[in-house]
Design a protein around this motif. Sequence first.
Motif, PDB file in Angstrom:
ATOM      1  N   THR A 303       0.832  -1.202   0.000  1.00 54.38           N
ATOM      2  CA  THR A 303       0.000   0.000   0.000  1.00 54.38           C
ATOM      3  C   THR A 303       0.866   1.250   0.000  1.00 54.38           C
ATOM      4  OG1 THR A 303      -1.710  -1.177   1.266  1.00 54.38           O
ATOM      5  CG2 THR A 303      -1.834   1.233   1.220  1.00 54.38           C
ATOM      6  N   TRP A 304       1.880   1.240   0.812  1.00 52.33           N
ATOM      7  CA  TRP A 304       2.744   2.413   0.909  1.00 52.33           C
ATOM      8  C   TRP A 304       3.664   2.530  -0.299  1.00 52.33           C
ATOM      9  CZ3 TRP A 304       1.027   5.767   4.149  1.00 52.33           C
ATOM     10  CH2 TRP A 304       0.232   5.330   5.217  1.00 52.33           C
ATOM     11  N   LEU A 305       3.976   1.407  -0.919  1.00 49.43           N
ATOM     12  CA  LEU A 305       4.729   1.469  -2.171  1.00 49.43           C
ATOM     13  C   LEU A 305       3.918   2.165  -3.253  1.00 49.43           C
ATOM     14  CD1 LEU A 305       7.109   0.655  -4.037  1.00 49.43           C
ATOM     15  CD2 LEU A 305       5.881  -1.493  -4.460  1.00 49.43           C
ATOM     16  N   TRP A 306       2.615   1.748  -3.394  1.00 49.68           N
ATOM     17  CA  TRP A 306       1.765   2.385  -4.400  1.00 49.68           C
ATOM     18  C   TRP A 306       1.592   3.873  -4.075  1.00 49.68           C
ATOM     19  CZ3 TRP A 306       2.694  -1.499  -6.979  1.00 49.68           C
ATOM     20  CH2 TRP A 306       2.297  -2.797  -6.690  1.00 49.68           C
ATOM     21  N   PHE A 307       1.421   4.167  -2.791  1.00 52.05           N
ATOM     22  CA  PHE A 307       1.281   5.562  -2.366  1.00 52.05           C
ATOM     23  C   PHE A 307       2.501   6.390  -2.789  1.00 52.05           C
ATOM     24  CE2 PHE A 307       2.380   8.800   0.779  1.00 52.05           C
ATOM     25  CZ  PHE A 307       1.242   9.591   0.778  1.00 52.05           C
ATOM     26  N   CYS A 308       3.686   5.856  -2.528  1.00 55.22           N
ATOM     27  CA  CYS A 308       4.905   6.598  -2.862  1.00 55.22           C
ATOM     28  C   CYS A 308       5.068   6.752  -4.378  1.00 55.22           C
ATOM     29  CB  CYS A 308       6.128   5.896  -2.275  1.00 55.22           C
ATOM     30  SG  CYS A 308       6.213   5.968  -0.472  1.00 55.22           S
ATOM     31  N   LEU A 309       4.698   5.727  -5.114  1.00 57.41           N
ATOM     32  CA  LEU A 309       4.771   5.819  -6.576  1.00 57.41           C
ATOM     33  C   LEU A 309       3.861   6.918  -7.099  1.00 57.41           C
ATOM     34  CD1 LEU A 309       4.819   2.029  -7.569  1.00 57.41           C
ATOM     35  CD2 LEU A 309       6.651   3.679  -7.972  1.00 57.41           C
ATOM     36  N   MET A 310       2.610   6.950  -6.604  1.00 58.99           N
ATOM     37  CA  MET A 310       1.675   7.965  -7.078  1.00 58.99           C
ATOM     38  C   MET A 310       2.075   9.364  -6.620  1.00 58.99           C
ATOM     39  SD  MET A 310      -0.457   6.780  -9.167  1.00 58.99           S
ATOM     40  CE  MET A 310      -1.284   8.352  -9.304  1.00 58.99           C
ATOM     41  N   LEU A 311       2.581   9.472  -5.410  1.00 62.89           N
ATOM     42  CA  LEU A 311       3.044  10.768  -4.921  1.00 62.89           C
ATOM     43  C   LEU A 311       4.179  11.288  -5.794  1.00 62.89           C
ATOM     44  CD1 LEU A 311       3.234  13.030  -2.764  1.00 62.89           C
ATOM     45  CD2 LEU A 311       4.792  11.525  -1.494  1.00 62.89           C
ATOM     46  N   THR A 312       5.121  10.409  -6.115  1.00 61.35           N
ATOM     47  CA  THR A 312       6.303  10.812  -6.864  1.00 61.35           C
ATOM     48  C   THR A 312       5.957  11.238  -8.288  1.00 61.35           C
ATOM     49  OG1 THR A 312       7.599   9.229  -5.566  1.00 61.35           O
ATOM     50  CG2 THR A 312       8.616  10.099  -7.554  1.00 61.35           C
ATOM     51  N   ILE A 313       5.048  10.534  -8.955  1.00 61.74           N
ATOM     52  CA  ILE A 313       4.703  10.910 -10.330  1.00 61.74           C
ATOM     53  C   ILE A 313       3.745  12.097 -10.363  1.00 61.74           C
ATOM     54  CG2 ILE A 313       2.769   9.276 -10.463  1.00 61.74           C
ATOM     55  CD1 ILE A 313       5.079  10.484 -13.314  1.00 61.74           C
ATOM     56  N   SER A 314       2.957  12.282  -9.311  1.00 57.96           N
ATOM     57  CA  SER A 314       1.946  13.341  -9.326  1.00 57.96           C
ATOM     58  C   SER A 314       2.521  14.722  -9.051  1.00 57.96           C
ATOM     59  CB  SER A 314       0.850  13.037  -8.292  1.00 57.96           C
ATOM     60  OG  SER A 314       0.173  11.852  -8.620  1.00 57.96           O
ATOM     61  N   ILE A 315       3.686  14.810  -8.431  1.00 55.53           N
ATOM     62  CA  ILE A 315       4.288  16.125  -8.212  1.00 55.53           C
ATOM     63  C   ILE A 315       4.657  16.777  -9.547  1.00 55.53           C
ATOM     64  CG2 ILE A 315       6.248  17.351  -7.200  1.00 55.53           C
ATOM     65  CD1 ILE A 315       6.158  15.396  -4.873  1.00 55.53           C
ATOM     66  N   PRO A 316       5.426  16.099 -10.413  1.00 56.60           N
ATOM     67  CA  PRO A 316       5.668  16.716 -11.727  1.00 56.60           C
ATOM     68  C   PRO A 316       4.410  16.837 -12.571  1.00 56.60           C
ATOM     69  CG  PRO A 316       6.621  14.510 -11.629  1.00 56.60           C
ATOM     70  CD  PRO A 316       6.209  14.870 -10.237  1.00 56.60           C
ATOM     71  N   SER A 317       3.495  15.878 -12.423  1.00 56.50           N
ATOM     72  CA  SER A 317       2.245  15.953 -13.183  1.00 56.50           C
ATOM     73  C   SER A 317       1.454  17.201 -12.821  1.00 56.50           C
ATOM     74  CB  SER A 317       1.403  14.704 -12.917  1.00 56.50           C
ATOM     75  OG  SER A 317       0.146  14.796 -13.540  1.00 56.50           O
ATOM     76  N   GLY A 318       1.332  17.486 -11.516  1.00 54.40           N
ATOM     77  CA  GLY A 318       0.581  18.662 -11.083  1.00 54.40           C
ATOM     78  C   GLY A 318       1.203  19.952 -11.563  1.00 54.40           C
ATOM     79  N   GLY A 319       2.541  20.018 -11.519  1.00 53.55           N
ATOM     80  CA  GLY A 319       3.203  21.239 -11.962  1.00 53.55           C
ATOM     81  C   GLY A 319       3.084  21.467 -13.445  1.00 53.55           C
ATOM     82  N   ILE A 320       3.298  20.411 -14.235  1.00 59.11           N
ATOM     83  CA  ILE A 320       3.276  20.563 -15.689  1.00 59.11           C
ATOM     84  C   ILE A 320       1.863  20.791 -16.204  1.00 59.11           C
ATOM     85  CG2 ILE A 320       3.750  19.380 -17.870  1.00 59.11           C
ATOM     86  CD1 ILE A 320       6.089  17.996 -16.426  1.00 59.11           C
ATOM     87  N   SER A 321       0.877  20.103 -15.617  1.00 61.01           N
ATOM     88  CA  SER A 321      -0.499  20.292 -16.088  1.00 61.01           C
ATOM     89  C   SER A 321      -0.992  21.706 -15.830  1.00 61.01           C
ATOM     90  CB  SER A 321      -1.428  19.283 -15.406  1.00 61.01           C
ATOM     91  OG  SER A 321      -1.468  19.494 -14.007  1.00 61.01           O
ATOM     92  N   THR A 322      -0.521  22.337 -14.746  1.00 65.94           N
ATOM     93  CA  THR A 322      -0.947  23.699 -14.425  1.00 65.94           C
ATOM     94  C   THR A 322      -0.135  24.735 -15.192  1.00 65.94           C
ATOM     95  OG1 THR A 322      -1.615  23.010 -12.201  1.00 65.94           O
ATOM     96  CG2 THR A 322      -1.293  25.371 -12.567  1.00 65.94           C
ATOM     97  N   PHE A 323       1.154  24.509 -15.324  1.00 64.46           N
ATOM     98  CA  PHE A 323       2.039  25.515 -15.920  1.00 64.46           C
ATOM     99  C   PHE A 323       2.468  25.177 -17.353  1.00 64.46           C
ATOM    100  CE2 PHE A 323       2.322  26.961 -11.620  1.00 64.46           C
ATOM    101  CZ  PHE A 323       2.690  28.297 -11.690  1.00 64.46           C
ATOM    102  N   GLY A 324       1.981  24.026 -17.888  1.00 64.34           N
ATOM    103  CA  GLY A 324       2.396  23.622 -19.230  1.00 64.34           C
ATOM    104  C   GLY A 324       2.246  24.701 -20.278  1.00 64.34           C
TER     105      GLY A 324
END
Length: 550
Positions: A303-324
């Motif tokens: 569970t925590w592995l999946w959590f860390c994977l999603m957290l790690t990919i979502s940080i760049p995703s959130g920045g690029i989707s907003t500022f792309g």
Amino acid sequence: MSTPKDHPDIIHLESPQAQDPQTTSPEITPAPKPITDIPLTGRDKAAQFLKQATQSPIIVTPSDNARVLRKIDIHLLPIILFVYCLQSLDKTTLSYASVFGLIEDTHLEGEQFSWLGSVVYVAQLVFQPLVAYALVKLPVGKFCATMVFCWGAVLCGMTAAKGFGGLMAARLLLGAFEASVAPTFVAVVQMWYRRKEQTTRNASWYAMLGVVNMLGSLLTYGLGHIKSTLRPYQIIFLFCGCITVAFSLVMYVFMPDSPMEAKFLKEDEKVIAIERLRMNQMGIGSGVWKWEHVREAMLDPKTWLWFCLMLTISIPSGGISTFGPLIIQSFGFDSFTTILFNIPFGAVQMIATLGGAWVSDKIHMKSAVLLFLCLPPIAGCIILLVTGRAPSDRAVLLVGYYIISVYPGISPLIYSWSGQNTAGDTKRKVTTGMLFVGASVGNIVGPQLFKPSEKPRYDRGLRSNLALFVVLAVLIVVGMLWIKVLNRRQAVRRRALGKPEVIRDLSMMDRKKGGREYDDEVLNMGDENVGNKAFEDVTDLQNEDFIYVY
């Protein structure tokens, strides 16, 4: 009547009350003897349905199985794809609005625009526990349709926002109502599809991000040219909101809550739709919230592995989707050219998402494909960091930006990797909720790494994203090693119980390639009662027959 061994392409399916050890379910699963020592109310709804089904045998051929799957795709996928397309469009309206004067007209200052991008995910973070509980207790289809209606109404009301306060309130409500959509779709895919089929279905609805970045850019380009008393960004908000409200009514009528309640399936087809999922070892849905599942999910390292994977990919995703769009505009383009140059970004997203799912389906692995998908974003970040911002550099900068856009192909594979490795209704919903908590936290942090004042280079955000993609690759390797350990433990448990130490995962197999060997495997597994816990609403750690997927 001939037996399945006489005709390997024909599989006999009976209700649990009249099963034989040689009886097998559609194409992929044996139909083992039911467990009788578990109260019916604590079992999966599928077990309750099968218990009440007719006792007369039903003969199911592979063509029957394919026919039911085709009906499921035709009735479910268009709804899922269009709703996620609307949600993606609604989320990106803020970034489109930013190049049409939203920041200036509403007098946004400092980090206020960044917070408008983050606040949606703050709301999603807060509401994920409620969403997880609702997906267990409430009818899935009707719950999701209601949430879609509410977020569409809020988006329409966002047109009237004149300043930061009004925009912030609207975005907060949008996040609250949108929090349920993606978790619902993950649950729907788990409820209706074999594990082998889940990856491409998850990728299909997630690929709508790419479609939105293409068609949304063209739509915004057209709406931006409308002459009206409303500002272009207000027209965008109103148009997208009205479409969402209208389609929520369609979804409420046509989206079924489960295979047992699907009006488009006949009674025998409902049995097929359920039995074909037996070897998933995951069940369909119990409607009972089990705190022991919650505890196990919280203590499970996966569970925590999946959590860390999603957290790690979502940080760049959130920045690029907003500022792309702002990043593209910083290369020296005007507003309308910026929107047009965002279209290839969406095309790369869609190709990476669907292509990654297709490859992982062919090689029966998620981890290797995830590792490969980390490489292009790493290269893209490096290109943007080392390249200047002169007019002559625009072509190289666009290439770097488009290479980064491969990253959306990562998230649906993480959803599928997690979903295929988690069983038990409550545990699945809690684990999915944890994924979206990680995604929400990442999308909150992501926009904060970029500031409009740092244009044209946005060095801090790009350096952070580069580091995160490297961390993501490391976490994927850790996940591969841990799943190998879990499968070894499961083999030891089976041996101790007198079952075959090594079994084939029929939920990930394709009969077209397996041929007679596949049929023999099905019959032999039926003799061993593999799959007898499939509809008992037990977790993956409680079921020794559960096979973890790399």
